[in-house]
Design a protein around this motif. Sequence first.
Motif, PDB file in Angstrom:
ATOM      1  N   LEU A 278       1.992  -2.173   6.091  1.00 55.26           N
ATOM      2  CA  LEU A 278       3.348  -2.740   6.132  1.00 55.26           C
ATOM      3  C   LEU A 278       3.482  -3.921   5.181  1.00 55.26           C
ATOM      4  N   PHE A 279       2.446  -4.740   5.097  1.00 58.80           N
ATOM      5  CA  PHE A 279       2.484  -5.859   4.150  1.00 58.80           C
ATOM      6  C   PHE A 279       2.472  -5.351   2.711  1.00 58.80           C
ATOM      7  N   LEU A 280       1.650  -4.344   2.430  1.00 62.37           N
ATOM      8  CA  LEU A 280       1.629  -3.768   1.084  1.00 62.37           C
ATOM      9  C   LEU A 280       3.012  -3.242   0.709  1.00 62.37           C
ATOM     10  N   TYR A 281       3.648  -2.558   1.645  1.00 63.42           N
ATOM     11  CA  TYR A 281       4.983  -1.999   1.394  1.00 63.42           C
ATOM     12  C   TYR A 281       6.003  -3.110   1.127  1.00 63.42           C
ATOM     13  N   SER A 282       5.923  -4.187   1.900  1.00 69.13           N
ATOM     14  CA  SER A 282       6.861  -5.306   1.705  1.00 69.13           C
ATOM     15  C   SER A 282       6.664  -5.972   0.351  1.00 69.13           C
ATOM     16  N   PHE A 283       5.414  -6.149  -0.053  1.00 67.91           N
ATOM     17  CA  PHE A 283       5.141  -6.729  -1.369  1.00 67.91           C
ATOM     18  C   PHE A 283       5.684  -5.825  -2.481  1.00 67.91           C
ATOM     19  N   GLU A 284       5.516  -4.524  -2.318  1.00 73.67           N
ATOM     20  CA  GLU A 284       6.000  -3.591  -3.339  1.00 73.67           C
ATOM     21  C   GLU A 284       7.519  -3.654  -3.469  1.00 73.67           C
ATOM     22  N   LYS A 285       8.209  -3.808  -2.330  1.00 71.77           N
ATOM     23  CA  LYS A 285       9.665  -3.943  -2.372  1.00 71.77           C
ATOM     24  C   LYS A 285      10.081  -5.195  -3.129  1.00 71.77           C
ATOM     25  N   LEU A 286       9.272  -6.238  -3.040  1.00 67.43           N
ATOM     26  CA  LEU A 286       9.548  -7.471  -3.766  1.00 67.43           C
ATOM     27  C   LEU A 286       9.131  -7.380  -5.233  1.00 67.43           C
ATOM     28  N   GLY A 287       8.446  -6.304  -5.613  1.00 73.85           N
ATOM     29  CA  GLY A 287       7.980  -6.167  -6.991  1.00 73.85           C
ATOM     30  C   GLY A 287       6.819  -7.082  -7.312  1.00 73.85           C
ATOM     31  N   PHE A 288       6.127  -7.568  -6.269  1.00 72.59           N
ATOM     32  CA  PHE A 288       5.014  -8.502  -6.457  1.00 72.59           C
ATOM     33  C   PHE A 288       3.702  -7.780  -6.184  1.00 72.59           C
ATOM     34  N   SER A 289       2.742  -7.986  -7.047  1.00 75.67           N
ATOM     35  CA  SER A 289       1.435  -7.354  -6.880  1.00 75.67           C
ATOM     36  C   SER A 289       0.488  -8.298  -6.138  1.00 75.67           C
ATOM     37  N   PRO A 290       0.173  -7.999  -4.864  1.00 69.11           N
ATOM     38  CA  PRO A 290      -0.744  -8.862  -4.095  1.00 69.11           C
ATOM     39  C   PRO A 290      -2.193  -8.486  -4.408  1.00 69.11           C
ATOM     40  N   ASP A 291      -2.699  -8.965  -5.514  1.00 64.77           N
ATOM     41  CA  ASP A 291      -3.999  -8.514  -6.011  1.00 64.77           C
ATOM     42  C   ASP A 291      -5.112  -8.674  -4.980  1.00 64.77           C
ATOM     43  N   ALA A 292      -5.149  -9.818  -4.294  1.00 66.25           N
ATOM     44  CA  ALA A 292      -6.217 -10.051  -3.313  1.00 66.25           C
ATOM     45  C   ALA A 292      -6.155  -9.024  -2.188  1.00 66.25           C
ATOM     46  N   LEU A 293      -4.950  -8.756  -1.684  1.00 62.17           N
ATOM     47  CA  LEU A 293      -4.788  -7.796  -0.596  1.00 62.17           C
ATOM     48  C   LEU A 293      -5.092  -6.371  -1.074  1.00 62.17           C
ATOM     49  N   MET A 294      -4.637  -6.021  -2.278  1.00 62.73           N
ATOM     50  CA  MET A 294      -4.868  -4.663  -2.784  1.00 62.73           C
ATOM     51  C   MET A 294      -6.359  -4.409  -3.004  1.00 62.73           C
ATOM     52  N   LYS A 295      -7.070  -5.408  -3.450  1.00 65.86           N
ATOM     53  CA  LYS A 295      -8.517  -5.258  -3.651  1.00 65.86           C
ATOM     54  C   LYS A 295      -9.228  -5.100  -2.308  1.00 65.86           C
ATOM     55  N   ALA A 296      -8.859  -5.954  -1.326  1.00 65.56           N
ATOM     56  CA  ALA A 296      -9.501  -5.895  -0.005  1.00 65.56           C
ATOM     57  C   ALA A 296      -9.186  -4.578   0.704  1.00 65.56           C
TER      58      ALA A 296
END
Length: 656
Positions: free
Chosen positions: A366-384
Amino acid sequence: MSVWRTEEIMRLGIRCCSLRSLLQQRSILITTPIKDSFFPSTQLAHKLGSRQKQGSVVRPVRFYSQERIHSEELLSSSPPAEVPPDDPTSDQLQRTSPFMDHLQQCISPSDVLDLTCQFTPTPRQVSKCLTYMWSSTKKMTDEQRRYELRLMFESPAFDLLLQKAMKNVGNLRNEDLAYSLLSMVKLGVPQRSRVVQTFLRACQERLNDFNEKGLSILSSCLEHMESCPNVSALKDGMRLVAKVKLNDIQNVVALQTMMRLLGKDAPLDFKRKLEMKALSMQDQFSLPNSQHMISTMATMGFRSKPLLEVCTKKIRENLHTIPFSRLFKVLQSCSELHYRDPELLMDISEYVASVIDIWSNKQAVLFLYSFEKLGFSPDALMKAFAEKVIADPDVLMLKDLLCVLKVYSSLNYDLQQQRQQFLESLSQVVESYLPKMSRFELLRVVHYLCLLGHFPPAPLELLLQDGTLEHLKTTPPKFIPKQEKLLRVVDLCLRLDRPPVPQPLTVPSSILGDLTPIRSSVSPLLSDCLREVLEDQVDTELQEAVLEEDFYFIDAVITKPPSCQTSVTEASSAGDEASPVESSHRVAVFCAIPSNFCFGTSRPCGPLAAKIRHLRILGYKPVVVVEHKLHSLSKEERTEFLRGLIFPEHHRSDVN
């Protein structure tokens, strides 16, 4: 004198709203049947009421069943002119009475109703009973709540309790009046029942006497009620009261409740006043206040950058204490407000990555989806999260898998050494869910994998089977354009990327349709600048509005003389993969908008990254120009900027 006049104007305004409500009830509510469309328990109450009407015993009135509302009945139930004042001694007696001692031990609505049969509650205690009934259901599971509400609606004692509530509505304090109305609404008593409408009318009559707390409770109630004449009249009255009493509000929660009630319909100038009032109280903001203020602004459709900065600062300082649901709500509200604070988003990404082993996969997705809607790449979360999937791919459910593929393909995050292992893990999960996927879900999965440059044979072969393609032809017309676009991307990736699959795979042209490119005209500003750049370039050709593969629109193709070939190759960025561009003389210049890049970076999102990759394969040197940046530069700066992108060898020599 001015205060007296203000109060008189408010009273007249509220009376006008009430009179208009009564006239509307005469003309509409008496002649129009009321539908069961308000709260989850409404239909249950209506069915139970109807069942009793069909039985051998018929009650005179079911106060919670939906009836036609007569204005005469409402008028006859209006409260008296005088209301008992708040009495601290009375409050103390209420708290120490035997009835209240027993009430505090009740754990369900049925317990409360049994208690009202043993004692005769006072008007104040009737209000307390309704409040306790509602609060007890909040602690139950959904199944238990449904069962208890069914028992409540079937109990004759509930009839008697609502009769007492209607009879004594004029003897209730304003705060108890608001709490009673809120409790009935939350319990599912039909909104257009006599008892709820009577309480709405009583609130209208006394609205000018409500204090800050009473207005806050009433605002919370109206926030969850659908429109009807009495609700509309009460909201109109509350807007009048809010304007007059705004300066008197001293509680942040009361202010936020009022802001949510006023909502998007509030005039912009009044929203500005609410903003100034909130900013004047910023020293009182607790962490929950800061979280709720962001969601309140989203509810109002009002973006205040100063308020958002105050709230995000408080949230960043206390990230580790915020539970999942509230932090997720903050991200959702930021998305609704189109507000992106890079420091806040980065901090949330790092925090979620640090607790990813504690939270469930669904929460992380759900957090990944919310970040994607914002167009922001959460690098730390995507790596983990990628590491978690590699360790145990089977933890992903089908919906989670679709979301993960969408996020990683859209944000174009480079996992570097872990990339191949992550994609193979996802492919393993995809293959396990192939029998459960719908045909359109299969198309989406293949599309996402193609954007990522990964081509597992099993889903590709299943998608391109005759049976699957025939099924896709039966797609409803409104979904056809999107389906054709996805198929076109899959077709391009198969033809241009040439993946090493066991057997040649192609998408039949009969199912691709005629797809027009997103852009069909050259940017005038870019065209003028390019002509100025090429004025002194001998033997350089310019061709505008080029469409490659009937899909990729290019604003301009510049063909350079052979002598420039070596320099163009040297000018390629360090991370570019080897491609036919090394033997090419063509430069593809095209515009992109900021949303084509991950927020705060120059990293292209999935579709743009695929376009760049395919243009290189087709022999072009892609030059991406952010149109927004061109507008921010002067004419000379634009020319110099484009010259540096297209002829980097000349630019370097000029600098040296």
